[in-house]
Design an enzyme around this catalytic site. Structure first.
Site, short mmCIF file in Angstrom:
data_model
loop_
_atom_site.label_atom_id
_atom_site.label_comp_id
_atom_site.label_asym_id
_atom_site.label_seq_id
_atom_site.Cartn_x
_atom_site.Cartn_y
_atom_site.Cartn_z
N GLU A 137 0.82 -1.21 0.00
CA GLU A 137 0.00 0.00 0.00
C GLU A 137 0.86 1.26 0.00
O GLU A 137 1.59 1.52 0.97
CB GLU A 137 -0.91 0.02 1.24
CG GLU A 137 -1.80 1.27 1.27
CD GLU A 137 -2.69 1.34 2.51
OE1 GLU A 137 -2.44 0.59 3.48
OE2 GLU A 137 -3.63 2.15 2.49
N GLU A 234 -11.84 3.04 5.66
CA GLU A 234 -10.73 3.18 6.60
C GLU A 234 -10.56 4.65 6.93
O GLU A 234 -9.67 5.33 6.41
CB GLU A 234 -9.44 2.60 6.01
CG GLU A 234 -8.34 2.44 7.06
CD GLU A 234 -6.97 2.14 6.48
OE1 GLU A 234 -6.66 2.64 5.38
OE2 GLU A 234 -6.21 1.40 7.12
#
Lengths: 254, 416
Positions: A137, A234
């Site tokens: 990520e 998130e």
């Protein structure tokens, strides 16, 4: 569209099994988490079975965050700990039936040795768990100064160079907006390399529905492009209370 | 040498040496146990081991070897430095190493205090906190090698040793050094040889330092060393807070192999005003640029010349794609190490390096084993002296402000 509750940021006042139940009660379609390792695997599995929610992903242990660590897997001098952290994450994911492990790179000087170390770690994880998706990520440098992986293009190069069938990008629209923007263009360019998508408002990382990016429009566009997997919520609830901030969900669920 | 320290890793040992220097003790860090004697003027020596996560028996052996060398240098007080999150397991090595050191020194007691207030590590009621969380809820409980699931240091130590474990609570520490000493004597009288001491602020650590003036063995994080130099000074065993760094006026050069954002900014700033030459991995790999060429060029410049590896991540990666990442990294590190050697042979007296890996390669390439710590150039980056005619600034990637290179050169020269 389907939505996944990221339990690293949402329902954090509850234990992980109870957070899974709370996500179900609030009509999330899936869950994902950060660092579940001190929660008994049996309790987490039981909550997943009871609710029927899939656990989409978890992260490798980040190291001593109070001491400045934010992942270990690109740190040449921490190879031993990084290997153990990947083993730990893979074992935990298998035990609870979680589909993906996010291998956290850590803060490096961006040099060649760190890059080699990260690639070596990813090859290890991909080979050790061929049945799992291994995610990388890109994070933004404002929140995590010095993080090794910050650009989608860099992640794409790693994936193309290594050629592992189970290595994918976790495309976090919040991080990507801060580092570069062009959120549609980056999706289009890397779509086959993307394994999971996460959202939060930019620039404050609060609930979707405010801020400089129209996430609702973007998520509908993603659905039009055929993205049918749950999108990870998130974000950090603005008022601290997850449930009180869930008003954004209704529009996204349509 | 008065204070002999044994650190269980290099970073922590450097931090300890830096702390002692800031408190006015002439300090040096040694990479492993040295073969020969220390420089006579060194007052505090830190032997950096790599023993944090090795089996207890091996850690004990290495630590006793370091202890012997430190005793041979005339030390009267010894400090065992471990991680401020007390990284260890029930069969971890902090207890066994401390026990072996205490036995070898016939120390009647040893204090334990990993507190490091500036990074949020505090000891209260014998429990270790990280910020407002117990150690066992701080994330460290998930450490894959040394999970810290018990925040009570007394219990952790009891499991690691044969020795009774006592405690000096914060209430006593707040009353001052006399109260601490009395509390420690009371614990010792009860047969508790290991004593966990509370501390939540730097003044608490200063109080502990004063109370420990006559203890032969002390254990803790680098914070426990804060108050120790004052004891030696009060007894007239070391000079006044020195600040006696004498730099080197000779030729200077900068080697930068870091791609970090901070370093790239420093390079851009520096090359606008000073001679600078880019090193491409292509030229190094193809042999078009040799360390001797580079050293000749650097030594021939006026002012403060800089050699830097290509910092544009795209160029770096294109090269890596062509030649393989590991080959590029190895070639550049070997190039920097050889260039550093060639520079010292050409009379360079001040060397500034940027990048953790570049700095490591240069230290290794020059065969440096002892680094005396000088004044701080930027937070966490001290000037160091490696020999009679070589001073260095070894910077990790993301340290220092925009003018770091010029500031480093000035400090290395002796300017305040």
């Amino acid at each position: 569209m389907q939505l996944s509750a990221n339990l690293g940021f949402l329902f954090t006042d509850l234990t992980l099994p109870d957070a899974i139940r709370a996500a179900k009660a609030q009509r999330f379609d899936a869950v994902e988490c950060h660092f579940p390792f001190d929660q008994p695997e049996a309790d987490v599995s039981a909550a997943l079975q009871e609710t029927g929610l899939p656990m989409l992903g978890l992260n490798t242990w980040p190291g001593d965050r109070g001491g400045g660590d934010f992942g270990l897997c690109a740190l040449p001098e921490r190879r031993e700990e990084a290997r153990a952290a990947m083993d730990q994450a893979i074992a935990y994911a298998r035990a609870i039936g979680c589909a993906a492990v996010h291998v956290m790179a850590g803060r490096t000087d961006g040099g060649a040795e760190a890059e080699a170390c990260f690639r070596e770690a990813l090859s290890y994880a991909c080979a050790a768990a061929p049945e799992l998706t291994i995610l990388i990520e890109p994070l933004n440098h404002r929140d995590v100064p010095g993080y090794h992986l910050v650009q989608m293009d860099h992640a794409a190069r790693i994936i193309d160079d290594l050629g592992h069938a189970n290595l994918r990008i976790m495309y976090d629209l919040y991080h990507a907006q801060i580092m570069r923007g062009d959120l549609n263009g980056q999706f289009t360019a890397h779509r086959d390399r993307i394994g999971h998508i996460q959202i939060a408002s930019a620039p404050d990382r609060g609930e979707p529905g405010q801020g400089e990016v129209d996430l609702l429009w973007l998520c509908r566009w993603l659905a039009d492009q055929g993205w049918d997997r749950p999108i990870g919520a998130e974000y950090k609830p603005r008022q601290g209370d997850t449930v009180a901030g869930l008003g954004w969900m209704a529009a996204f669920r349509d | 040498m008065k204070l002999g320290c044994i650190g269980d890793d290099f970073t922590g040992s450097s931090d300890l040496a830096n702390t002692l220097t800031r408190q006015g003790m002439r300090s040096a860090v040694y990479v492993g146990v040295p073969d020969g004697p220390a420089e006579a003027e060194i007052e505090a020596g830190v032997v950096a081991l790599k023993s944090r996560s090795i089996p207890a028996q091996e850690a004990v052996r290495l630590s006793l070897e370091a202890l012997d060398w430190l005793k041979g240098q005339g030390c009267t007080q010894f400090l065992f430095k471990y991680c401020s999150t007390f990284d260890s397991t029930a069969d971890g090595n902090i207890g066994p190493v401390a026990e072996a050191l205490a036995n070898a020194l016939e120390a009647p007691r040893a204090v334990f205090c990993p507190a490091f207030p500036s990074t949020g590590r505090a000891v209260f009621q014998g429990h270790l906190f990280v910020g407002d969380r117990l150690l066992s809820e701080s994330g460290m409980q998930n450490h894959p090698l040394t999970p810290m699931t018990d925040p009570d240091l007394r219990r952790v130590l009891a499991k690691q040793s044969q020795t009774g474990v006592g405690h000096v609570p914060l209430a006593q520490v707040s009353e001052g050094a006399e109260a601490v000493r009395a509390a420690m004597e009371a614990e010792q009288a009860e047969g508790r040889r290991f004593i966990v001491a509370d501390a939540i602020t730097d003044p608490d650590l200063m109080t502990l330092g004063a109370a420990l003036a006559d203890d032969v063995l002390i254990t803790g994080g680098s914070g426990i060393a804060l108050g120790l130099p004052a004891n030696f000074r009060a007894r007239g065993e070391i000079g006044e807070a020195t600040g006696d760094w004498s730099g080197e006026a000779g030729k200077a050069a900068i080697l930068s192999g870091s791609c970090s954002i901070a370093t790239r900014g420093q390079v851009a700033r520096h090359k606008a005003q000073h001679p600078a030459r880019e090193i491409t991995a292509e030229d190094v790999l193809d042999g078009r640029l040799t360390p001797e060429d580079m050293a000749d060029w650097l030594a021939g410049q006026e002012g403060l010349p800089l050699a830097y590896s290509s910092a544009d991540p795209d160029i770096v990666r294109a090269t890596q794609d062509r030649h393989g990442t590991e080959r590029v990294a190895g070639a550049l590190e070997a190039f920097f190490a050889a260039t550093a050697r060639a520079l010292t042979a050409r009379g360079v007296r001040r060397l500034i390096t940027a990048g953790g890996e570049t700095s490591g390669a240069v230290v290794e390439g020059l065969g440096l084993t002892a680094l005396s710590i000088g004044p701080e150039i930027a937070p966490g980056v001290p000037a160091v002296r490696a020999s009679d005619d070589l001073v260095l600034a070894l910077k990790s990637g993301n340290f220092g402000g925009e003018d770091f290179f010029a500031e480093a050169a000035a400090v290395l020269e002796g300017a305040a």
